[in-house]
Design an enzyme around this catalytic site. Structure first.
Site, short mmCIF file in Angstrom:
data_model
loop_
_atom_site.label_atom_id
_atom_site.label_comp_id
_atom_site.label_asym_id
_atom_site.label_seq_id
_atom_site.Cartn_x
_atom_site.Cartn_y
_atom_site.Cartn_z
N HIS A 1 0.75 -1.32 -0.11
CA HIS A 1 0.00 -0.08 -0.02
C HIS A 1 0.91 1.27 -0.06
O HIS A 1 0.30 2.34 -0.35
CB HIS A 1 -0.96 -0.12 1.26
CG HIS A 1 -2.24 0.76 0.93
ND1 HIS A 1 -2.34 1.96 0.43
CD2 HIS A 1 -3.41 0.43 1.43
CE1 HIS A 1 -3.63 2.29 0.28
NE2 HIS A 1 -4.17 1.73 0.71
N TYR B 1 -14.68 5.95 8.86
CA TYR B 1 -13.59 6.31 7.65
C TYR B 1 -14.16 5.89 6.38
O TYR B 1 -14.26 4.78 6.28
CB TYR B 1 -12.25 5.65 8.08
CG TYR B 1 -11.12 6.23 7.14
CD1 TYR B 1 -10.10 6.76 7.78
CD2 TYR B 1 -11.00 5.41 5.82
CE1 TYR B 1 -9.02 7.30 6.94
CE2 TYR B 1 -10.03 5.84 5.03
CZ TYR B 1 -9.13 6.58 5.46
OH TYR B 1 -7.81 7.04 4.70
N THR C 1 -4.82 10.41 -0.39
CA THR C 1 -6.26 10.58 0.13
C THR C 1 -6.69 11.57 1.17
O THR C 1 -5.80 12.09 1.71
CB THR C 1 -6.62 8.87 0.59
OG1 THR C 1 -5.51 8.64 1.61
CG2 THR C 1 -6.41 7.83 -0.47
#
Length: 785
Positions: free
Chosen positions: A473, A589, A602
């Protein structure tokens, strides 16, 4: 060992008769062709950097400006207002030129400076235009005159035929919110989660922070925002991802699934042949910047493409304090894992990309290879699945020299990692729902040692032809990899295809050198560390509870008919489902992109709001339908506004995160920031949008549907929910939690989500007949191998 000898360009031995020199013409040819390929790539990169550097103009526009200026000189007019004459006076080689030649050179120099000035002006204008975001807050279908003019100007200044990175220099920097606005919005977001006493205490902490330490921290952040193109991204990558010392498997890595109902071929090696070839076709387009820049759907607004640079040839390297992301310019091979062995599989031969049939042939060679794994090799990948510090120490101690270093370098420099799995996965058997859950868990963590979790992405090919992808990630976010995955699935099935027997199309050169098995020398103490890492990873994997299901009772088509945003609709359903599951609300979230800005990643949409909690309580408490609909609309409007604010740089969580980082650099403690950053996200959600709809014909081929992807739970006592809205009649959900928490159950929560979706659509359209609630309905499939 024939392939090892072929890899040596020359050999020589000293004998009594002299020096015996042996040349390998094949190896020398490979070296020559590899060099040619490398120089071709350098030339392409240089050409693209020139084109991108002058965008939105084109290199040919320079010639137009030069000719125009020279033409005016012959009409005895001076558009430079004397500047050409000044340049001519100060030419350093004026003594060796004729007067006419001096005039031409001076005009060319002036034209070039004018051309560069025009480019700078156009880019500055485009940057200012792309900083305008009021269009996003206008009512759907009602565009103001200001926005209409703005759209026209963006089209004018955007140029023609942009390359992938053409807009990078014109994207605005991420704006820095004010302390006052961030604190105000934060307090508003936590109000439904606290009672009056807790909220009063948090309000005092926030006021104290805003009036004292906050302004000092914000001043440092202002300096960074002025200096850096993005004040968040580098710290986000380092402190959220790379400095994490816990396993990245489950906790950070995520996965993507194959087609839901179709397996294009049951032959494992054939599926690998087509899709590996498609991956390298995408990389070729990426290197040539032939991929179209991503835009907000239905608009001309470009998105940042910086994350695309590290898709291939990238790995995360462990360190004791922090990991690092390493990227190499090129790699002509992948590394494949099968039954405990690692193989180097070259996909280029004599400077050309191997055909899908040839890659299938090479993969089948690996599958048929009877050699056993080296001592300690079989579960070596567990080091990447366990805690980071033991892996960093083991890497330094056991893999920094000799054969181990060469083999590890081979894995880390590979274009990507391939796992040839002996299991069968997908929607199959008597219990397709349970098989999807097993499929998800397999892609997320596998056996904990048969993936290389540090690679930018690993592709898994199962024995029955199914495949999937697992991604690290830190280097990028899911939409970047999803774009690659969509291209690969579509190219594999619709462009490359298979023959009647299920093999890749085309012929094969059987003289190709065999894939090279990597060698290892694993010491007993290293094996002990591998076992310890595997134990940590296995405990984590066993604790993950997963539930994947396709909701086919209705989709975005019916939701849009109710004049409701599908994403906001699902978020309200998740709030309702969580409240019914736990009888309380939680910090929620929802990931939102900030790629409208340079190097954007993000931002967080805090989906649990005062408005959403009021609606949920009203609906669950049996309030009148009109009251519930009114509260529902208010909650939707609030959510949409929060989402737009997050996309346009007015979110709160990245700002608070950076203030916390500054406080750590300064060595000061903030009770407010410490409490804010320690709050758990018990409901972490993300949508996986289909970005390249044109690649899939869901009308004529509804069976070619990807199931999307998912991730592990963020909090030990919470849920991770990923959803993919496909077409007008399908929503795929991926739900994760932990068995060790007695209050969470993925299947139970999935049932609550289904019920919440039906209750919401029934509330919005009470006169319509409720659809049949079939848990797993399946479309008619033309071909399911």
């Amino acid at each position: 060992m024939a392939e090892a000898h072929q890899a040596v360009a020359f050999q020589f031995t000293v004998t009594p008769e002299g020096i015996d020199l042996q040349l390998s013409h094949q190896a020398l040819t490979e070296i020559y062709l590899s060099g040619v390929r490398s120089w071709k790539k350098r030339i392409i990169r240089l050409k693209n950097s020139v084109i991108t550097g002058v965008y939105p103009a084109s290199p040919s526009s320079w010639l137009f400006v030069v000719i125009a200026i020279l033409a005016t000189m012959y009409t005895r007019s001076d558009p430079s207002m004397g500047l050409i004459a000044k340049i001519q006076e100060h030419l350093p080689v004026s003594q060796s030129m004729s007067t006419q030649c001096q005039a031409v050179v001076s005009a060319v120099l002036f034209s070039t400076m004018l051309w560069l000035l025009l480019i700078f002006t156009m880019r500055l204008c485009l940057k200012q235009l792309l900083s305008y975001h009021r269009w996003m807050f206008e009512q759907h279908g009602k565009m103001s005159n200001t926005t209409k003019v703005w759209v026209a100007l963006v089209r004018i200044f955007s140029g023609r035929k942009p390359l992938l990175y053409s807009y990078q220099g014109s994207l605005p920097n991420l704006p820095l919110p004010t302390i006052k606005d961030t604190v105000k919005r934060y307090l508003e977001s936590v109000r439904p989660l606290m009672d009056d006493t807790q909220y009063e205490r948090m309000t005092k902490l926030a006021a104290e922070f805003e009036s004292s330490l906050g302004n000092r921290l914000h001043w440092y952040l202002k300096l960074k925002a002025l200096w850096a193109s993005n004040y968040v991204s580098d710290w986000w990558e380092e402190y959220v991802y790379l400095r994490g010392r816990s396993p990245i498997m489950v906790n950070s890595n995520y996965y993507g699934m194959d087609f839901l109902y179709v397996t294009p071929t049951p032959i494992q090696s054939a599926r690998a042949g087509n899709s590996i070839h498609a991956f390298f076709l995408y990389r070729r387009k990426l290197n040539k910047e032939e991929i179209k820049p991503s835009r907000i759907p239905g608009t001309v607004i470009p998105l940042c493409a910086a994350q695309c640079e590290r898709i291939f040839n990238t790995t995360r390297t462990p360190g004791e304090e922090t990991d690092t992301v390493q990227h190499w310019q090129d790699s002509d091979y992948v590394v494949a894992y099968h039954r405990g062995r690692y193989f180097r599989l070259r996909v280029y031969q004599a400077g050309r990309l191997l055909s899908p049939r040839e890659i299938e042939f090479q993969v089948q060679r690996i599958l048929d290879d009877p050699s056993p794994p080296s001592k300690g090799e079989a579960k070596l990948g567990a080091l990447t699945a366990g805690d980071r510090i033991p892996w960093a120490k083991a890497r330094t101690k056991y893999f920094s020299s000799g054969v181990n270093k060469r083999s590890l370098d081979c894995i880390e420099r590979a274009a990507f990692f391939v796992t040839l799995d002996d299991d069968e996965q997908g929607m199959m058997g008597d219990d397709p729902a349970a098989s999807l859950d097993r499929y998800a868990k397999s892609l997320l963590h596998g056996k904990c040692y048969d993936r290389w979790f540090d690679k930018s992405f690993s592709v898994v090919y199962y024995k029955n032809g199914k495949n999937g992808i697992n991604a690290e990630h830190s280097w990028a976010d899911a939409p970047v990899l999803a774009h690659l995955w969509e291209y690969t699935l579509a190219t594999d099935s619709f462009q490359l295809g298979y023959n009647a027997e299920g093999h890749c199309k085309g012929d094969v050169d059987s003289s190709l050198p065999r894939p090279q098995k990597l060698n290892w020398e694993i010491l007993p103490e290293c094996e002990e560390q591998i076992s310890q890492s595997l134990a940590v990873a296995q405990a984590l994997a066993d604790d993950v509870d997963f539930h994947v299901f396709s909701f086919r009772d209705f989709g975005k088509g019916k939701v849009k008919k109710c004049r409701v945003s599908p994403d906001a609709f699902i978020q309200m359903a998740l709030q309702l489902a969580y409240y019914r599951d736990r009888r309380t609300f939680c910090l929620t979230y929802e990931a939102s992109m900030t790629r409208l800005f340079r190097e954007g990643r993000t931002e967080t949409v805090r989906s649990c709001t005062n408005e959403s909690s009021a609606f949920v309580r009203a609906l669950d408490g049996g309030e009148a339908a009109d009251v519930c609909r009114r509260l529902f609309r208010a909650a939707l409007d609030k959510h949409q506004n929060l989402y737009r604010m997050a996309m346009t740089g007015a979110g709160i969580d990245r700002h608070l995160f950076c203030l916390y980082v500054v406080s750590k650099y300064l060595g000061v403690e903030s009770p407010f920031l410490k409490e804010v950053l320690s709050e758990p996200w018990r409901l972490s959600t993300s949508q996986t949008p289909v970005q390249q709809v044109e690649l899939f014909d869901l009308v004529n081929h509804p069976e070619y549907i990807s199931c999307g992807g998912g991730f592990g739970p963020v909090a030990d006592d919470g849920y991770g929910v990923s959803y993919c809205i496909v077409g007008d009649n399908l929503i795929n959900f991926h739900i994760s939690c932990k068995h060790s928490c007695p209050d969470t159950d993925a299947h139970k929560f999935g049932a609550q989500i289904r019920k919440a979706l039906h209750d919401l659509i029934q509330m919005l359209s009470p006169n319509q007949k409720e659809p049949n609630k079939t848990e797993e309905s399946r479309p008619e499939v033309k071909k399911d191998l």
